[in-house]
Design an enzyme around this catalytic site. Structure first.
Site, PDB file in Angstrom:
ATOM      1  N   HIS A 123       0.919  -1.192  -0.047  1.00  0.00           N
ATOM      2  CA  HIS A 123       0.139  -0.051  -0.043  1.00  0.00           C
ATOM      3  C   HIS A 123       0.826   1.267   0.111  1.00  0.00           C
ATOM      4  O   HIS A 123       1.764   1.474   0.810  1.00  0.00           O
ATOM      5  CB  HIS A 123      -0.958  -0.090   1.297  1.00  0.00           C
ATOM      6  CG  HIS A 123      -1.976   0.934   1.084  1.00  0.00           C
ATOM      7  ND1 HIS A 123      -1.828   2.238   0.926  1.00  0.00           N
ATOM      8  CD2 HIS A 123      -3.514   0.558   1.249  1.00  0.00           C
ATOM      9  CE1 HIS A 123      -3.045   2.519   0.881  1.00  0.00           C
ATOM     10  NE2 HIS A 123      -4.017   1.773   1.229  1.00  0.00           N
ATOM     11  N   HIS A 151      -4.478   5.223  -3.105  1.00  0.00           N
ATOM     12  CA  HIS A 151      -5.627   6.068  -3.071  1.00  0.00           C
ATOM     13  C   HIS A 151      -5.416   6.933  -4.143  1.00  0.00           C
ATOM     14  O   HIS A 151      -4.482   7.721  -4.296  1.00  0.00           O
ATOM     15  CB  HIS A 151      -5.569   6.950  -1.835  1.00  0.00           C
ATOM     16  CG  HIS A 151      -5.746   6.119  -0.460  1.00  0.00           C
ATOM     17  ND1 HIS A 151      -6.029   6.502   0.783  1.00  0.00           N
ATOM     18  CD2 HIS A 151      -5.888   4.592  -0.409  1.00  0.00           C
ATOM     19  CE1 HIS A 151      -6.113   5.309   1.502  1.00  0.00           C
ATOM     20  NE2 HIS A 151      -6.311   4.340   0.679  1.00  0.00           N
ATOM     21  N   HIS A 167     -15.389   1.694   1.877  1.00  0.00           N
ATOM     22  CA  HIS A 167     -15.289   3.052   1.194  1.00  0.00           C
ATOM     23  C   HIS A 167     -16.513   3.013   0.296  1.00  0.00           C
ATOM     24  O   HIS A 167     -17.180   4.009  -0.055  1.00  0.00           O
ATOM     25  CB  HIS A 167     -14.043   3.036   0.371  1.00  0.00           C
ATOM     26  CG  HIS A 167     -12.677   3.110   0.993  1.00  0.00           C
ATOM     27  ND1 HIS A 167     -11.602   3.339   0.484  1.00  0.00           N
ATOM     28  CD2 HIS A 167     -12.666   3.459   2.383  1.00  0.00           C
ATOM     29  CE1 HIS A 167     -10.765   3.306   1.520  1.00  0.00           C
ATOM     30  NE2 HIS A 167     -11.315   3.465   2.896  1.00  0.00           N
ATOM     31  N   HIS A 189     -10.423  -5.190   0.158  1.00  0.00           N
ATOM     32  CA  HIS A 189     -10.409  -4.505   1.641  1.00  0.00           C
ATOM     33  C   HIS A 189     -11.361  -4.882   2.247  1.00  0.00           C
ATOM     34  O   HIS A 189     -12.677  -4.290   1.871  1.00  0.00           O
ATOM     35  CB  HIS A 189      -9.942  -3.271   1.672  1.00  0.00           C
ATOM     36  CG  HIS A 189      -8.384  -2.733   1.124  1.00  0.00           C
ATOM     37  ND1 HIS A 189      -7.938  -1.319   0.898  1.00  0.00           N
ATOM     38  CD2 HIS A 189      -7.369  -3.615   0.964  1.00  0.00           C
ATOM     39  CE1 HIS A 189      -7.127  -1.551   0.419  1.00  0.00           C
ATOM     40  NE2 HIS A 189      -6.526  -2.769   0.601  1.00  0.00           N
ATOM     41  N   ASP A 211     -15.505   7.388   5.747  1.00  0.00           N
ATOM     42  CA  ASP A 211     -14.278   6.402   5.483  1.00  0.00           C
ATOM     43  C   ASP A 211     -13.535   6.343   6.919  1.00  0.00           C
ATOM     44  O   ASP A 211     -12.778   6.646   7.537  1.00  0.00           O
ATOM     45  CB  ASP A 211     -13.330   7.113   4.780  1.00  0.00           C
ATOM     46  CG  ASP A 211     -12.105   6.175   4.558  1.00  0.00           C
ATOM     47  OD1 ASP A 211     -12.020   4.940   5.189  1.00  0.00           O
ATOM     48  OD2 ASP A 211     -10.993   6.585   4.231  1.00  0.00           O
ATOM     49  N   HIS A 223     -13.286   3.021   9.320  1.00  0.00           N
ATOM     50  CA  HIS A 223     -13.467   1.699   9.130  1.00  0.00           C
ATOM     51  C   HIS A 223     -14.044   1.236  10.598  1.00  0.00           C
ATOM     52  O   HIS A 223     -13.376   1.707  11.627  1.00  0.00           O
ATOM     53  CB  HIS A 223     -12.184   1.053   9.010  1.00  0.00           C
ATOM     54  CG  HIS A 223     -11.777   1.361   7.706  1.00  0.00           C
ATOM     55  ND1 HIS A 223     -10.544   0.734   7.075  1.00  0.00           N
ATOM     56  CD2 HIS A 223     -11.825   2.169   6.768  1.00  0.00           C
ATOM     57  CE1 HIS A 223     -10.247   1.388   5.936  1.00  0.00           C
ATOM     58  NE2 HIS A 223     -10.963   2.164   5.560  1.00  0.00           N
TER      59      HIS A 223
HETATM   60 ZN    ZN Z   1     -10.486   3.735   4.575  1.00  0.00          ZN
HETATM   61 FE    FE Z   2      -8.812   0.272   2.183  1.00  0.00          FE
HETATM   62 FE    FE Z   3      -6.332   2.319   1.406  1.00  0.00          FE
END
Ligand code: ZN
Ligand code: FE
Ligand code: FE
Length: 270
Positions: free
Chosen positions: A60, A100, A172, A204, A217, A219
């Protein structure tokens, strides 16, 4: 996970909690510079993954990277970071690099999309062995990638499209207004129509602290948010999503992840 303790260590840690894939940050998610390159350690992870039958893993990119920043220097930082990360990932060939797409910050989504594609065109190489994944975004602030159409528009403007895929983040897309709890089939049909399911490379798996379409956003742990355990388990079991690496990004410690993996594996068998 963080690569601070080394690559092979991350593989062992994943195995210790019942995982056969994992995601890690290529560098401090809120910072910039990467630690010293240790190719032997990366190759040791590659060997471990092969020996233990891992699925593809996901590197990531840092959150600080904005491929569509208005400022030239910030876009240059994004290009340099991505290029360096991709060069390093050649020591772990055949895996994923997720990022992203960016935040357009008052430039408008159209300009954002154009700049993201320019950044990708500057860093993708015909010979690379990593597939770059655009992550579906919640649409917080001016995030680009809040809809399947925006992701499709980025892909359309990239030259080396064979090196591109999409990572679907359940929190998301839910926050973005896609009702994966009420109509998973419909959302996946829409994904297929707009982007094409052949581009969907990773999941994810996160619950969301907020209701459908909230664009927040945040989680949540599996079963502790608005999406719920049954709907998230259904994602892991959906016929068109079989074989994709699924990574948890829930607010947990290692034991918490082990428990969520065990729960999802049990529900998978039902
Ligand atoms: Zn996120
Ligand atoms: Fe994610
Ligand atoms: Fe991410």
């Amino acid at each position: 996970m963080s690569s601070a303790k080394g690559y092979a260590h991350m593989g062992e840690e994943a195995l210790s909690i019942g995982a056969d894939t994992f995601q890690f940050f290529t560098r401090n998610p809120r910072g910039g510079s990467a630690k010293a390159l240790n190719t032997a350690d990366m190759e040791a992870l590659g060997a471990l993954m092969q020996r233990r039958g891992f699925a593809k893993i996901i590197a990531h990119a840092p959150y600080t990277l904005n491929a569509c920043a208005a400022d030239d220097g910030l876009r240059e930082f994004a290009r340099n970071t991505m290029a360096e990360d991709l060069a390093r990932l050649e020591y772990l060939p055949g895996n994923y690099y997720n990022f992203h797409p960016g935040s357009h910050v008052k430039q408008g989504a159209e300009i954002g999309i154009e700049k993201i594609a320019q950044t990708l065109n500057a860093v993708l190489r015909p010979e690379q062995h990593t597939t770059v994944l655009l992550e579906t975004m919640a649409g917080k602030g001016s995030e680009v990638g809040r809809s399947f159409e925006e992701l499709r528009a980025i892909i359309d403007a990239v030259e080396l499209q064979d090196h591109l895929g999409v990572c679907l983040d359940t929190c998301h897309v839910w926050d973005g207004g896609y009702d994966i709890a009420g109509n998973l089939d419909g959302v996946l049909e829409e994904f297929d129509r707009v982007i094409g399911l052949d581009r969907l490379k990773a999941i994810h798996l996160n619950d969301s602290m907020n209701p459908l379409g909230a664009h927040k956003d945040r989680h949540a742990k599996i079963g502790e948010g608005y999406i719920g355990t049954a709907a998230l388990s259904a994602v892991t079991k959906h016929p068109v999503l079989q074989g994709l690496p699924v990574c948890l990004e829930t607010p947990n410690d290692l034991q918490g992840y082990a428990a969520e993996i065990a729960l999802l594996r049990t529900l998978y068998q039902e």
